[in-house]
Design a protein around this motif. Structure first.
Motif, PDB file in Angstrom:
ATOM      1  N   THR A 187       0.831  -1.200   0.000  1.00 53.79           N
ATOM      2  CA  THR A 187       0.000   0.000   0.000  1.00 53.79           C
ATOM      3  C   THR A 187       0.872   1.258   0.000  1.00 53.79           C
ATOM      4  N   ALA A 188       1.950   1.240   0.770  1.00 54.37           N
ATOM      5  CA  ALA A 188       2.827   2.410   0.886  1.00 54.37           C
ATOM      6  C   ALA A 188       3.613   2.685  -0.393  1.00 54.37           C
ATOM      7  N   VAL A 189       4.060   1.633  -1.088  1.00 55.17           N
ATOM      8  CA  VAL A 189       4.920   1.851  -2.256  1.00 55.17           C
ATOM      9  C   VAL A 189       4.154   1.961  -3.567  1.00 55.17           C
ATOM     10  N   ALA A 190       2.824   1.826  -3.516  1.00 52.65           N
ATOM     11  CA  ALA A 190       2.064   1.829  -4.766  1.00 52.65           C
ATOM     12  C   ALA A 190       0.906   2.818  -4.786  1.00 52.65           C
ATOM     13  N   PRO A 191       1.104   4.054  -4.305  1.00 51.20           N
ATOM     14  CA  PRO A 191      -0.017   5.000  -4.358  1.00 51.20           C
ATOM     15  C   PRO A 191      -0.428   5.335  -5.794  1.00 51.20           C
ATOM     16  N   HIS A 192       0.472   5.132  -6.749  1.00 48.17           N
ATOM     17  CA  HIS A 192       0.169   5.402  -8.158  1.00 48.17           C
ATOM     18  C   HIS A 192      -0.878   4.444  -8.719  1.00 48.17           C
ATOM     19  N   LEU A 193      -1.200   3.377  -7.986  1.00 50.08           N
ATOM     20  CA  LEU A 193      -2.167   2.389  -8.466  1.00 50.08           C
ATOM     21  C   LEU A 193      -3.573   2.609  -7.921  1.00 50.08           C
ATOM     22  N   GLU A 194      -3.762   3.634  -7.085  1.00 50.83           N
ATOM     23  CA  GLU A 194      -5.068   3.846  -6.450  1.00 50.83           C
ATOM     24  C   GLU A 194      -6.203   3.996  -7.454  1.00 50.83           C
ATOM     25  N   ASP A 195      -5.932   4.553  -8.623  1.00 49.66           N
ATOM     26  CA  ASP A 195      -6.991   4.715  -9.617  1.00 49.66           C
ATOM     27  C   ASP A 195      -7.193   3.455 -10.465  1.00 49.66           C
ATOM     28  N   VAL A 196      -6.351   2.438 -10.249  1.00 53.22           N
ATOM     29  CA  VAL A 196      -6.411   1.219 -11.046  1.00 53.22           C
ATOM     30  C   VAL A 196      -6.846   0.018 -10.208  1.00 53.22           C
ATOM     31  N   ILE A 197      -6.261  -0.120  -9.057  1.00 54.45           N
ATOM     32  CA  ILE A 197      -6.520  -1.281  -8.210  1.00 54.45           C
ATOM     33  C   ILE A 197      -7.187  -0.812  -6.928  1.00 54.45           C
ATOM     34  N   THR A 198      -8.306  -1.416  -6.605  1.00 52.78           N
ATOM     35  CA  THR A 198      -9.019  -1.063  -5.388  1.00 52.78           C
ATOM     36  C   THR A 198      -8.345  -1.752  -4.204  1.00 52.78           C
ATOM     37  N   SER A 199      -7.873  -0.962  -3.275  1.00 52.23           N
ATOM     38  CA  SER A 199      -7.201  -1.504  -2.094  1.00 52.23           C
ATOM     39  C   SER A 199      -8.239  -2.011  -1.097  1.00 52.23           C
ATOM     40  N   VAL A 200      -7.846  -3.025  -0.335  1.00 45.07           N
ATOM     41  CA  VAL A 200      -8.693  -3.546   0.732  1.00 45.07           C
ATOM     42  C   VAL A 200      -7.923  -3.403   2.040  1.00 45.07           C
ATOM     43  N   ASP A 201      -8.650  -3.454   3.159  1.00 44.40           N
ATOM     44  CA  ASP A 201      -7.962  -3.329   4.441  1.00 44.40           C
ATOM     45  C   ASP A 201      -7.163  -4.597   4.735  1.00 44.40           C
ATOM     46  N   ALA A 202      -6.326  -4.526   5.756  1.00 41.29           N
ATOM     47  CA  ALA A 202      -5.417  -5.624   6.083  1.00 41.29           C
ATOM     48  C   ALA A 202      -6.159  -6.918   6.407  1.00 41.29           C
ATOM     49  N   ASP A 203      -7.264  -6.834   7.120  1.00 44.70           N
ATOM     50  CA  ASP A 203      -8.016  -8.046   7.465  1.00 44.70           C
ATOM     51  C   ASP A 203      -8.567  -8.735   6.221  1.00 44.70           C
ATOM     52  N   GLU A 204      -9.122  -7.954   5.306  1.00 50.12           N
ATOM     53  CA  GLU A 204      -9.653  -8.530   4.073  1.00 50.12           C
ATOM     54  C   GLU A 204      -8.521  -9.076   3.206  1.00 50.12           C
ATOM     55  N   ALA A 205      -7.408  -8.351   3.180  1.00 50.28           N
ATOM     56  CA  ALA A 205      -6.260  -8.827   2.403  1.00 50.28           C
ATOM     57  C   ALA A 205      -5.787 -10.185   2.938  1.00 50.28           C
ATOM     58  N   TRP A 206      -5.718 -10.323   4.271  1.00 49.60           N
ATOM     59  CA  TRP A 206      -5.306 -11.600   4.850  1.00 49.60           C
ATOM     60  C   TRP A 206      -6.340 -12.697   4.557  1.00 49.60           C
ATOM     61  N   ARG A 207      -7.616 -12.385   4.651  1.00 45.00           N
ATOM     62  CA  ARG A 207      -8.650 -13.385   4.363  1.00 45.00           C
ATOM     63  C   ARG A 207      -8.479 -13.936   2.949  1.00 45.00           C
ATOM     64  N   ARG A 208      -8.252 -13.042   2.007  1.00 47.08           N
ATOM     65  CA  ARG A 208      -8.085 -13.459   0.613  1.00 47.08           C
ATOM     66  C   ARG A 208      -6.792 -14.252   0.421  1.00 47.08           C
ATOM     67  N   ARG A 209      -5.715 -13.741   0.989  1.00 52.93           N
ATOM     68  CA  ARG A 209      -4.422 -14.407   0.822  1.00 52.93           C
ATOM     69  C   ARG A 209      -4.416 -15.751   1.524  1.00 52.93           C
ATOM     70  N   ARG A 210      -5.038 -15.845   2.690  1.00 51.40           N
ATOM     71  CA  ARG A 210      -5.126 -17.104   3.432  1.00 51.40           C
ATOM     72  C   ARG A 210      -5.809 -18.173   2.579  1.00 51.40           C
ATOM     73  N   LYS A 211      -6.903 -17.804   1.945  1.00 53.52           N
ATOM     74  CA  LYS A 211      -7.605 -18.752   1.070  1.00 53.52           C
ATOM     75  C   LYS A 211      -6.687 -19.202  -0.065  1.00 53.52           C
ATOM     76  N   GLN A 212      -5.976 -18.261  -0.650  1.00 54.16           N
ATOM     77  CA  GLN A 212      -5.057 -18.607  -1.739  1.00 54.16           C
ATOM     78  C   GLN A 212      -3.961 -19.533  -1.233  1.00 54.16           C
ATOM     79  N   TYR A 213      -3.414 -19.262  -0.059  1.00 60.55           N
ATOM     80  CA  TYR A 213      -2.372 -20.127   0.509  1.00 60.55           C
ATOM     81  C   TYR A 213      -2.900 -21.544   0.722  1.00 60.55           C
ATOM     82  N   LEU A 214      -4.098 -21.653   1.258  1.00 61.73           N
ATOM     83  CA  LEU A 214      -4.671 -22.987   1.490  1.00 61.73           C
ATOM     84  C   LEU A 214      -4.880 -23.723   0.168  1.00 61.73           C
ATOM     85  N   ASP A 215      -5.328 -23.011  -0.855  1.00 63.87           N
ATOM     86  CA  ASP A 215      -5.477 -23.629  -2.178  1.00 63.87           C
ATOM     87  C   ASP A 215      -4.121 -24.112  -2.693  1.00 63.87           C
TER      88      ASP A 215
END
Length: 181
Positions: free
Chosen positions: A38-66
């Motif tokens: 999030t800190a190094v990519a402010p230039h992507l705010e108009d392209v990629i919708t950021s999610v909060d840390a909890d949602e990011a972990w929920r998504r990544r956790r699912k991907q890790y389990l897969d």
């Protein structure tokens, strides 16, 4: 085990491999990755919708389990004095034969997580050395790892570790399409 000369016991970097039932141990370290992205990519705010840390972990956790459903996936945690200081999540995929001979399979470092307080302490290098060792034993000769384009420190580190730019991925938002369709 990777060590540096003249290190004390508490400085020794040790590696532990996780199974799916241990994946929640990575939540705090993943949060550090999410904050850095999030800190190094402010230039992507108009392209990629950021999610909060909890949602990011929920998504990544699912991907890790897969990914961990494949027995070739590596989830390796680096520890110092029994405290986690970083991790790598590595998948293996079939090589896409094209203009380059990359071998039959390629290792893909999906996540290399080293919190800022542990950068420049050998954690990232140690994790990559361990990943290279494991993949080499499997006959894999190439590793892919993505970095956010504006993270000059990460790119410089990866180049010092022998990585070279290969493909540049560009992203753009399709106008009129919602972020959460």
């Amino acid at each position: 085990m990777a060590t540096k000369p003249h290190q004390g016991v508490s400085d020794v970097l040790r590696f532990r491999y996780l199974g799916p039932h241990e994946i929640d141990e990575l939540a705090g370290l993943w949060t550090a990755v999410h904050e850095r992205h999030t800190a190094v990519a402010p230039h992507l705010e108009d392209v990629i919708t950021s999610v909060d840390a909890d949602e990011a972990w929920r998504r990544r956790r699912k991907q890790y389990l897969d990914w961990l459903a494949d027995p070739n996936t590596l989830a390796v945690v680096a520890e110092r004095a029994r405290e986690p200081v970083g991790y790598a999540m590595v998948t293996i995929r079939e090589s896409q034969q094209g203009s380059w001979d990359r071998g039959e399979r390629v290792g893909v470092v999906q996540t290399l997580a080293v919190p800022e307080e542990h950068t420049a302490t050998g954690v990232g290098s140690g994790l990559l050395e361990e990943v290279r060792r494991q993949l080499g034993e499997l006959g894999i000769r190439e590793i892919e790892l993505s970095a956010v384009a504006t993270s000059a420190d990460d790119i410089r580190f990866l180049e010092q570790e022998g990585f070279r730019p290969f493909v540049t991925t560009m992203v753009c938002r399709i106008s009129g399409v919602g972020a959460h369709d």
